[in-house]
Design a protein around this motif. Structure first.
Motif, mmCIF file in Angstrom:
data_model
loop_
_atom_site.group_PDB
_atom_site.id
_atom_site.type_symbol
_atom_site.label_atom_id
_atom_site.label_comp_id
_atom_site.label_asym_id
_atom_site.label_seq_id
_atom_site.Cartn_x
_atom_site.Cartn_y
_atom_site.Cartn_z
ATOM 1 N N ASP A 154 0.831 -1.205 0.000
ATOM 2 C CA ASP A 154 0.000 0.000 0.000
ATOM 3 C C ASP A 154 0.870 1.261 0.000
ATOM 4 N N GLN A 155 2.012 1.185 -0.680
ATOM 5 C CA GLN A 155 2.951 2.307 -0.733
ATOM 6 C C GLN A 155 3.216 2.714 -2.183
ATOM 7 N N ILE A 156 3.484 4.007 -2.379
ATOM 8 C CA ILE A 156 3.917 4.511 -3.686
ATOM 9 C C ILE A 156 5.386 4.898 -3.549
ATOM 10 N N GLU A 157 6.249 4.160 -4.228
ATOM 11 C CA GLU A 157 7.679 4.448 -4.202
ATOM 12 C C GLU A 157 8.010 5.409 -5.346
ATOM 13 N N VAL A 158 8.820 6.407 -5.023
ATOM 14 C CA VAL A 158 9.205 7.404 -6.021
ATOM 15 C C VAL A 158 10.708 7.310 -6.263
ATOM 16 N N PHE B 192 7.425 5.870 -10.955
ATOM 17 C CA PHE B 192 6.566 5.713 -9.778
ATOM 18 C C PHE B 192 6.202 4.236 -9.688
ATOM 19 N N ARG B 193 6.407 3.644 -8.504
ATOM 20 C CA ARG B 193 6.109 2.233 -8.292
ATOM 21 C C ARG B 193 4.938 2.149 -7.307
ATOM 22 N N ILE B 194 3.784 1.824 -7.838
ATOM 23 C CA ILE B 194 2.534 1.907 -7.076
ATOM 24 C C ILE B 194 2.113 0.502 -6.655
ATOM 25 N N GLY B 195 2.144 0.230 -5.348
ATOM 26 C CA GLY B 195 1.734 -1.074 -4.848
ATOM 27 C C GLY B 195 0.275 -1.356 -5.164
ATOM 28 N N CYS B 196 -0.027 -2.619 -5.375
ATOM 29 C CA CYS B 196 -1.373 -2.981 -5.815
ATOM 30 C C CYS B 196 -2.448 -2.633 -4.799
ATOM 31 N N MET B 197 -2.086 -2.515 -3.504
ATOM 32 C CA MET B 197 -3.084 -2.214 -2.480
ATOM 33 C C MET B 197 -3.222 -0.714 -2.222
ATOM 34 N N CYS B 198 -2.507 0.121 -2.983
ATOM 35 C CA CYS B 198 -2.724 1.570 -2.883
ATOM 36 C C CYS B 198 -4.146 1.886 -3.344
ATOM 37 N N ASN C 40 1.374 14.283 -8.825
ATOM 38 C CA ASN C 40 0.693 15.493 -9.294
ATOM 39 C C ASN C 40 1.664 16.526 -9.837
ATOM 40 N N ARG C 41 2.886 16.533 -9.316
ATOM 41 C CA ARG C 41 3.890 17.442 -9.902
ATOM 42 C C ARG C 41 4.295 16.961 -11.296
ATOM 43 N N GLN C 42 4.353 15.645 -11.468
ATOM 44 C CA GLN C 42 4.742 15.096 -12.767
ATOM 45 C C GLN C 42 3.623 15.234 -13.804
ATOM 46 N N PHE C 43 2.398 14.982 -13.369
ATOM 47 C CA PHE C 43 1.234 15.030 -14.265
ATOM 48 C C PHE C 43 0.166 15.920 -13.621
ATOM 49 N N PRO C 44 0.339 17.237 -13.702
ATOM 50 C CA PRO C 44 -0.530 18.146 -12.940
ATOM 51 C C PRO C 44 -2.022 17.964 -13.260
ATOM 52 N N GLY C 45 -2.774 17.625 -12.238
ATOM 53 C CA GLY C 45 -4.224 17.524 -12.354
ATOM 54 C C GLY C 45 -4.738 16.318 -13.114
ATOM 55 N N VAL D 197 1.301 -7.233 -8.639
ATOM 56 C CA VAL D 197 2.012 -6.748 -7.455
ATOM 57 C C VAL D 197 2.126 -5.221 -7.455
ATOM 58 N N ARG D 198 2.531 -4.660 -8.583
ATOM 59 C CA ARG D 198 2.713 -3.205 -8.676
ATOM 60 C C ARG D 198 2.319 -2.707 -10.057
ATOM 61 N N ILE D 199 2.050 -1.414 -10.109
ATOM 62 C CA ILE D 199 1.889 -0.692 -11.370
ATOM 63 C C ILE D 199 3.025 0.324 -11.416
ATOM 64 N N ILE D 200 3.754 0.347 -12.509
ATOM 65 C CA ILE D 200 4.954 1.184 -12.601
ATOM 66 C C ILE D 200 4.782 2.184 -13.738
ATOM 67 N N ILE D 201 4.883 3.462 -13.406
ATOM 68 C CA ILE D 201 4.754 4.535 -14.401
ATOM 69 C C ILE D 201 6.115 5.171 -14.603
ATOM 70 N N ARG D 202 6.595 5.177 -15.819
ATOM 71 C CA ARG D 202 7.878 5.799 -16.132
ATOM 72 C C ARG D 202 7.729 7.321 -16.181
ATOM 73 N N ARG D 203 8.686 8.024 -15.589
ATOM 74 C CA ARG D 203 8.670 9.492 -15.591
ATOM 75 C C ARG D 203 9.418 9.975 -16.836
ATOM 76 N N ASP D 204 8.717 10.003 -17.961
ATOM 77 C CA ASP D 204 9.382 10.324 -19.226
ATOM 78 C C ASP D 204 9.034 11.716 -19.732
ATOM 79 N N ASN D 205 8.496 12.540 -18.844
ATOM 80 C CA ASN D 205 8.232 13.947 -19.158
ATOM 81 C C ASN D 205 7.167 14.152 -20.225
ATOM 82 N N ARG D 206 6.274 13.176 -20.403
ATOM 83 C CA ARG D 206 5.194 13.438 -21.331
ATOM 84 C C ARG D 206 4.132 14.305 -20.646
ATOM 85 N N THR D 207 3.496 15.163 -21.423
ATOM 86 C CA THR D 207 2.364 15.938 -20.920
ATOM 87 C C THR D 207 1.095 15.152 -21.192
ATOM 88 N N ALA D 208 0.097 15.345 -20.363
ATOM 89 C CA ALA D 208 -1.096 14.516 -20.493
ATOM 90 C C ALA D 208 -2.344 15.284 -20.084
#
Length: 261
Positions: free
Chosen positions: A53-57, A62-68, A80-85, A153-164
């Motif tokens: 239940d942890q988000i590792e940065v 970003f490594r998001i545990g499945c129970m988050c 939110n800083r990486q993908f504002p709003g 187990v986890r969902i992993i989002i790469r910080r590749d500077n894309r806007t969204a």
């Protein structure tokens, strides 16, 4: 109504995986949607003691545990800083805060639901899932795999500077979406994810030309031409197609014009 004989709080992923090989057992996740199912379960497998239940940065991801919970993803300051709003718009209409404090990210992704804002939003980013047996799998692949007895187990989002940007249409404020659109851009590639068609989200990638300003309307037409749409109690296929083109164009106008989410 669900009938469950017992709940087992496991002490390891291997114990959870072993129990989950029995067809009469089930991984619980947040137990928000599942409890409305009409079925009998021998054992509910509870992962809450495994520290997932942890988000590792890290600088790369970003490594998001499945129970988050969905609320954790919605409010996480670094995300939110990486993908504002972005995730606030994607998740903010899901039922209510009480529900989002219980529903888990892992359960929402593993289910690959056709109405899922979670899946639609993650698909437009560089996202992988970590499976206990299957290892790391791109979400673009995982979304089309059949449901099995592995454990996400986890969902992993790469910080590749894309806007969204994320947009959706609902008949009422907290209903399932009639259409859901996520648009992202990195370098010369745009990533367009469309969910609630009413089938699970699909991704379209388009390359921007070098010699002219990108035309969002033309790109939206190209994206919609590669997708299929269906009907249900909320909308016809034709209306969904129309909405998808409109919201893709609006999303692209936000990100290509430099306005984040």
């Amino acid at each position: 109504m669900m009938n469950m004989e017992r709940i087992i709080r496991v002490s390891s992923l291997n114990e959870a995986w072993t129990l989950n090989q029995e067809r009469s057992n089930v991984i619980l996740g947040g137990f928000m949607w599942m409890k409305m199912a009409n079925r009998s379960v021998a054992a509910g497998i509870d992962l809450s003691l495994l520290g997932l239940d942890q988000i590792e940065v890290t600088p790369e991801e970003f490594r998001i545990g499945c129970m988050c919970t969905l609320r954790m993803l919605e409010l996480h300051p670094e995300i939110n800083r990486q993908f504002p709003g972005y995730f606030a718009k994607a998740l903010g209409s899901l039922v209510g805060v009480q529900f989002r404090n219980g529903a888990t990210v892992g359960g929402s992704v593993f289910g690959r639901y056709g109405f899922s804002d979670v899946l639609t939003s993650l698909l437009a980013l560089d996202t992988r899932v970590e499976l206990y047996q299957g290892g790391l799998v791109p979400l673009t692949v995982f979304v089309n795999q059949k449901l099995d007895n592995d454990i996400l187990v986890r969902i992993i989002i790469r910080r590749d500077n894309r806007t969204a940007a994320y947009l959706s249409q609902r008949n009422t404020r907290t209903d399932f979406p009639v259409i859901a659109v996520a648009a992202a851009c990195r370098n010369q590639t745009v990533y367009i994810s469309v969910g609630a068609r009413p089938m699970k989200a699909a991704l379209v990638e388009l390359t921007l030309s070098d010699d002219a300003a990108a035309d969002p309307d033309s790109l939206a037409q190209q994206a919609v031409s590669q997708l299929s749409f269906g009907k249900d109690m909320r909308s016809s296929a034709e209306y969904r197609r129309h909405l998808a083109q409109v919201y893709i164009r609006r999303g692209l106008e936000q990100i290509l014009g430099g306005t984040k989410a």
